[in-house]
Design an enzyme around this catalytic site. Structure first.
Site, PDB file in Angstrom:
ATOM      1  CB  CYS A   2     -65.497 -14.309  25.601  1.00  0.00           C
ATOM      2  SG  CYS A   2     -65.696 -12.965  27.033  1.00  0.00           S
ATOM      3  NE  ARG A  27     -61.618 -14.817  20.314  1.00  0.00           N
ATOM      4  CZ  ARG A  27     -62.899 -14.548  19.916  1.00  0.00           C
ATOM      5  NH1 ARG A  27     -62.894 -15.120  18.504  1.00  0.00           N
ATOM      6  NH2 ARG A  27     -63.840 -13.643  20.000  1.00  0.00           N
ATOM      7  CD1 TRP A  76     -62.355  -8.698  27.945  1.00  0.00           C
ATOM      8  CD2 TRP A  76     -60.449  -9.549  28.036  1.00  0.00           C
ATOM      9  NE1 TRP A  76     -61.813  -7.320  27.874  1.00  0.00           N
ATOM     10  CE2 TRP A  76     -60.525  -7.958  27.944  1.00  0.00           C
ATOM     11  CE3 TRP A  76     -59.268 -10.198  28.443  1.00  0.00           C
ATOM     12  CZ2 TRP A  76     -59.375  -7.444  28.268  1.00  0.00           C
ATOM     13  CZ3 TRP A  76     -57.824  -9.259  28.332  1.00  0.00           C
ATOM     14  CH2 TRP A  76     -58.271  -8.060  28.196  1.00  0.00           C
ATOM     15  CG  ASN A 100     -68.224 -14.812  23.026  1.00  0.00           C
ATOM     16  OD1 ASN A 100     -67.975 -15.621  24.461  1.00  0.00           O
ATOM     17  ND2 ASN A 100     -67.252 -15.315  22.207  1.00  0.00           N
ATOM     18  N   GLY A 101     -69.938 -11.536  24.825  1.00  0.00           N
ATOM     19  CA  GLY A 101     -71.047  -9.869  24.119  1.00  0.00           C
ATOM     20  C   GLY A 101     -71.968  -9.570  25.575  1.00  0.00           C
ATOM     21  CD  GLU A 483     -51.533   7.252  20.383  1.00  0.00           C
ATOM     22  OE1 GLU A 483     -50.629   7.635  21.070  1.00  0.00           O
ATOM     23  OE2 GLU A 483     -51.376   6.263  19.952  1.00  0.00           O
ATOM     24  CE  LYS A 487     -49.468   3.488  18.572  1.00  0.00           C
ATOM     25  NZ  LYS A 487     -50.326   3.638  20.090  1.00  0.00           N
ATOM     26  CD  GLU A 490     -46.177   2.364  19.730  1.00  0.00           C
ATOM     27  OE1 GLU A 490     -46.709   2.361  19.603  1.00  0.00           O
ATOM     28  OE2 GLU A 490     -46.547   0.413  21.132  1.00  0.00           O
ATOM     29  CG  HIS A 506     -41.417  29.926  17.228  1.00  0.00           C
ATOM     30  ND1 HIS A 506     -41.352  31.560  17.314  1.00  0.00           N
ATOM     31  CD2 HIS A 506     -42.821  29.968  16.969  1.00  0.00           C
ATOM     32  CE1 HIS A 506     -42.627  32.181  17.394  1.00  0.00           C
ATOM     33  NE2 HIS A 506     -43.403  31.322  17.326  1.00  0.00           N
ATOM     34  CE  LYS A 605     -51.083  -4.415  24.051  1.00  0.00           C
ATOM     35  NZ  LYS A 605     -51.429  -3.451  23.361  1.00  0.00           N
TER      36      LYS A 605
HETATM   37  C1  F6R Z   1     -47.745   2.178  22.594  1.00  0.00           C
HETATM   38  C2  F6R Z   1     -48.264   1.998  23.642  1.00  0.00           C
HETATM   39  C3  F6R Z   1     -47.975   2.438  25.282  1.00  0.00           C
HETATM   40  C4  F6R Z   1     -49.200   2.534  26.542  1.00  0.00           C
HETATM   41  C5  F6R Z   1     -48.407   3.091  28.197  1.00  0.00           C
HETATM   42  C6  F6R Z   1     -49.459   3.244  28.354  1.00  0.00           C
HETATM   43  O1  F6R Z   1     -48.362   2.186  21.625  1.00  0.00           O
HETATM   44  O2  F6R Z   1     -48.964   1.307  23.558  1.00  0.00           O
HETATM   45  O3  F6R Z   1     -47.589   4.210  24.843  1.00  0.00           O
HETATM   46  O4  F6R Z   1     -50.315   3.881  25.519  1.00  0.00           O
HETATM   47  O5  F6R Z   1     -47.189   1.879  27.447  1.00  0.00           O
HETATM   48  O6  F6R Z   1     -49.626   1.722  28.664  1.00  0.00           O
HETATM   49  P1  F6R Z   1     -50.860   1.668  29.776  1.00  0.00           P
HETATM   50  O7  F6R Z   1     -52.395   2.073  28.913  1.00  0.00           O
HETATM   51  O8  F6R Z   1     -51.107  -0.129  29.714  1.00  0.00           O
HETATM   52  O9  F6R Z   1     -51.099   1.697  30.479  1.00  0.00           O
END
Ligand code: F6R
Length: 610
Positions: A2, A27, A76, A100-101, A483, A487, A490, A506, A605
Site C-alpha cells: 500500500c 509498489r 494492496w 498501510n499495515g 533454489e 536464482k 535466472e 556417482h 513475472k
Molecule cells: C524464480 C521464480 C519462478 C516462480 C514460478 C512460480 O525466481 O520466480 O520460478 O517461483 O514461476 O510462480 P508463482 O509463485 O507466481 O506461481
C-alpha cells in the site's frame, strides 16, 4: 504494498495526491482512493483497479474540485478482496483515514465497536481503525487523545493519515512499524509512506517515529509522542532521483525486496500467532483437517516448488507424515493418486500460474482438500482453492522471487508446528518455543543475515567470472542448493547444477575441474562431517569452494577459499537465513556481470500460459 499520500497547501489537493499515487504505483496495488475537504465536508472518491480509474471518476464527479487538503491511498489487498468498497479511504462523514499495515486484533476491536453501535460496510481492518478513532473521539472530544487511545488499542503495524471533519485543512498521522514521512514545503506540507510520493514537490522531510503522532497544516508540523509531549526529528534531505526513490533508494527491486524480508515475515506470521501458538482461525483452517491429514502434497512451479521441498523436510521431520513435492506441470498429467484424507498445498506468489492452477483443479477433481499459499489477494488460485492462507509479502516486482519464497517457507514452518502439535508429535511447550523463535527471533535474524552484505559481495566476486558451477548440499541444504542454483542461473546466466553432495561421485564429479567452482551448503550439524568429506573430494579435483556454514562450524575456514557463516539460529529454521544468503549471492554475482537483474531475459513475472 500500500501507499499513502497527503497534502495541505495552496495547490489543488486532489491533483497533488493523485500525482503522489501515480509515483507509488511501482509498489503494486489493486485499488486506490482520495478524500478531500470541500465546504466543511470530507468527500471521498475511490475505485478498484488503476489510479487512473480514480482520476477519471474525480474528473467526472467534480466533487473534489477546489480542495486544498486531502489524503490518498493505493491498496494492496490484505483483509478483503480488491473492490470499490474495500478501497481506502475508510471511515464516516466525521473521520476518514488511509492505512498501510495490518491491524492484527481487528476482529475483537470490530466486535467491541459493533457492541457500541458501529456498523461496517467493508471487510477491511482499516475501517475498524477508522471507527476506533471515531469511538474514542466521541468519548474524549480530543483528536490527539483519540489517536493515542487508538494506538494503545491496536496490535499490529500501521502508518495512518487521518482527516477530521471538524478540523479542516489539517492532516493527522500516526505510525508503528510502518514508514511515514512528513514532507516539508513552503506554505504547503505533505504526508507520505515513501519520499518518492512527494519528491516532485520537496526533497526535505521528517521521518515520524514509532508510536508518534503528527499534526500537519500548511504552515506547521507538530510531532508528539504517546504522552503528547512534542518531539523533534532531524530534517532530512532526499538525494535520490525520482526513479531511484521508486526503488526506495536501492539499485534494483530485487535487493529492495530482499531487504523487505524481515518485515514481510513479521507481517505474515504475527497475525497467525496467538498466545505464542500458531493460529489459523481467521483462515477457517480446521484443526481436524490438519490433524487427520494422511499425507501432504505440495504442488507448485520453480521457486514456489522449492518452498514445498523445505516443507517436505520440515513436516516429515516434525509431524512424521509422508510429504510429496510435485512440479505442477508434471503433476497435472501424471494421474495423481489422491483421496479425501490427503492435503494438497498449492504454493504460488502470483496465484495465477497456469500449471499450478491446473494442478489445483485436478487435485479438487480427485477429491483432495486443497489449500493455497498465495501472495496476491483475490487471484485465481486463492479463489478456487478450498482454503487459502495469504503470505503478506507485499508486491514482488523483480522477476526473481525472493521475499515471496522467504515468507512461503516461514509460513510453512508455522503450519508444520501446528500440525505436529495437533498430531501429538510435539508438546505444547515445544510448539510454543518453536513459535516464539519464528515470532521473536526470525525478523532480526534475517536482518543480521542481510548485514553480511559486504562478505557476500566479496564472495560473489569469486564466482562472477565462471560460466559453470556446482551447488552441493545434504538434507535441507540440498533443497536450498536447488533454489540457490535456480536464482543464480535466472539472473546471472551462469549455468549451475544443484547436486546432493553424496551423489556427486556417482557420475557428475567428472565435471569438477579448476574451472568448476563449488558452493557447498553445510548448515546441518549432523551432516557437517559428511559435507566436509565431499568438499575435500571436489577440492582434490581443483575446485574453488565457497562454504556456507553455521556460526562456529568446526575448522570451516581451513576447508574452503571462503566461508560465509549464518547468524546463530535454531537448526530447524536455518533454511530461512540460508535462503537470504543465496538470494544475495545471486544478486551480487549478477551485478558483477552487469546483468539486467530485475528483468532477466526470456522471463515473465507471472507465467499464465502452459
Ligand atoms: C524464480 C521464480 C519462478 C516462480 C514460478 C512460480 O525466481 O520466480 O520460478 O517461483 O514461476 O510462480 P508463482 O509463485 O507466481 O506461481
Amino acid at each position: 504494498m500500500c501507499g499513502i499520500t497527503g497534502y495541505v497547501g495552496a495547490r489543488e489537493a486532489s491533483e497533488v495526491v493523485l500525482q503522489g499515487l501515480h509515483t507509488l504505483e511501482y509498489r503494486g496495488y489493486d485499488s486506490a482512493g482520495v478524500a478531500a475537504f470541500i465546504n466543511g465536508n470530507i468527500n471521498v472518491v475511490k475505485a478498484v483497479g488503476k489510479v487512473s480509474n480514480v482520476e477519471e471518476k474525480i474528473a467526472a464527479l467534480g466533487t473534489l474540485k477546489g480542495a486544498h487538503c486531502g489524503i490518498g491511498h493505493t491498496r494492496w489487498a490484505t483483509h478483503g478482496a480488491p473492490s470499490d468498497t474495500n478501497s481506502h479511504p475508510h471511515g464516516t462523514e466525521n473521520i476518514q483515514i488511509v492505512h498501510n499495515g495490518i491491524i492484527e486484533n481487528y476482529a475483537p476491536l470490530r466486535a467491541m465497536l459493533q457492541s457500541n453501535g458501529f456498523t461496517f460496510v467493508s471487510e477491511t481492518d482499516t475501517e475498524v481503525a477508522a471507527k476506533l478513532i471515531e469511538y474514542h473521539y466521541n468519548n474524549c472530544h480530543s483528536r490527539e487523545d483519540a489517536l493515542v487511545y487508538a494506538m494503545r488499542d491496536i496490535i499490529g503495524s500501521y502508518a495512518i493519515a487521518v482527516m477530521f471533519r471538524d478540523c479542516p485543512e489539517t492532516l493527522y498521522a500516526i505510525r508503528k512499524d510502518n514508514p511515514l514521512i512528513i514532507g516539508v514545503g513552503e506554505g504547503e506540507n505533505f504526508v507520505a509512506s515513501d519520499i518518492a510520493a512527494v519528491l516532485r514537490y520537496t526533497k526535505t522531510y521528517y521521518q515520524l517515529g514509532d508510536l508518534e503522532l503528527a499534526i500537519v497544516t500548511k504552515d506547521s508540523i507538530c510531532m508528539m509522542d504517546m504522552d503528547k509531549k512534542e518531539v523533534s526529528h532531524p530534517l532530512l534531505t532526499a538525494t535520490w532521483s525520482i526513479e531511484a526513490a521508486e526503488r526506495g533508494g536501492y539499485d534494483h527491486f530485487m535487493i529492495k525486496e530482499i531487504n523487505e524480508e524481515p518485515e514481510a515475515v513479521e507481517k505474515t506470521l504475527h497475525p497467525r500467532i496467538r498466545d505464542m501458538m500458531p493460529n489459523f482461525e481467521e483462515e477457517n483452517l480446521s484443526d481436524e483437517r490438519l490433524k487427520n491429514a494422511k499425507s501432504v502434497t505440495f504442488v507448485a512451479c520453480g521457486t514456489a516448488m522449492h518452498a514445498g521441498l523445505v516443507g517436505k523436510t520440515a513436516i516429515e521431520q516434525l509431524c512424521r507424515v509422508p510429504v510429496k513435492v510435485e512440479i505442477a506441470s508434471e503433476f497435472r498429467y501424471n494421474d495423481p493418486i489422491l483421496s479425501e484424507e490427503d492435503l494438497v498445498v498449492i504454493i504460488s506468489q502470483s496465484g495465477e500460474t497456469a500449471d499450478s492452477l491446473a494442478a489445483l483443479r485436478l487435485a479438487k477433481e480427485k477429491g483432495a482438500y486443497t489449500l493455497g499459499i498465495v501472495n496476491v489477494i483475490g487471484s485465481t488460485i486463492a479463489r478456487e482453492a478450498d482454503n487459502v492462507i495469504y503470505t503478506w509479502a507485499g508486491p514482488e516486482i523483480s522477476v526473481a522471487s525472493t521475499k515471496a519464497y522467504t515468507v512461503q517457507i516461514s509460513l510453512i514452518y508455522l503450519l508444520t508446528i501446528k500440525m505436529a502439535y495437533l498430531k501429538g508429535k510435539i508438546s505444547e511447550a515445544e510448539a510454543k518455543e518453536y513459535t516464539r523463535i519464528l515470532y521473536e527471533d526470525m525478523p532480526s535474524l534475517i536482518k543480521d543475515t542481510i548485514a553480511k552484505e559486504e562478505e557476500i559481495k566479496d564472495a560473489a566476486k569469486l564466482f562472477a567470472k565462471y560460466e559453470d558451477l556446482f551447488f552441493i548440499g545434504r538434507g535441507i541444504d540440498y533443497h536450498l542448493a536447488m533454489e540457490g542454483s535456480l536464482k543464480l542461473k535466472e539472473i546471472s546466466y551462469i549455468h549451475s547444477e544443484a547436486y546432493a553432495a553424496g551423489e556427486l561421485k556417482h557420475g557428475t564429479i567428472s565435471l569438477i575441474t579448476t574451472e568448476m567452482p563449488v558452493i557447498a551448503l553445510a548448515t546441518q550439524e549432523e551432516l557437517y562431517e559428511k559435507m566436509i568429506s565431499n568438499i575435500r573430494e571436489v577440492k582434490a579435483r581443483g575446485a574453488k569452494v565457497l562454504l556456507v556454514a553455521r556460526e562456529g562450524a568446526k575448522d570451516a575456514a581451513a576447508e574452503a577459499e571462503k566461508v560465509i557463516y549464518l547468524p546463530r539460529c535454531e537448526k530447524f529454521f536455518t533454511s530461512i537465513p540460508l535462503a537470504t544468503v543465496l538470494q544475495m549471492l545471486a544478486y551480487y554475482v549478477a551485478r558483477e556481470r552487469g546483468c539486467d537483474i530485475d528483468k532477466p531475459r526470456n522471463l515473465a513475472k507471472s507465467v499464465t500460459v502452459e
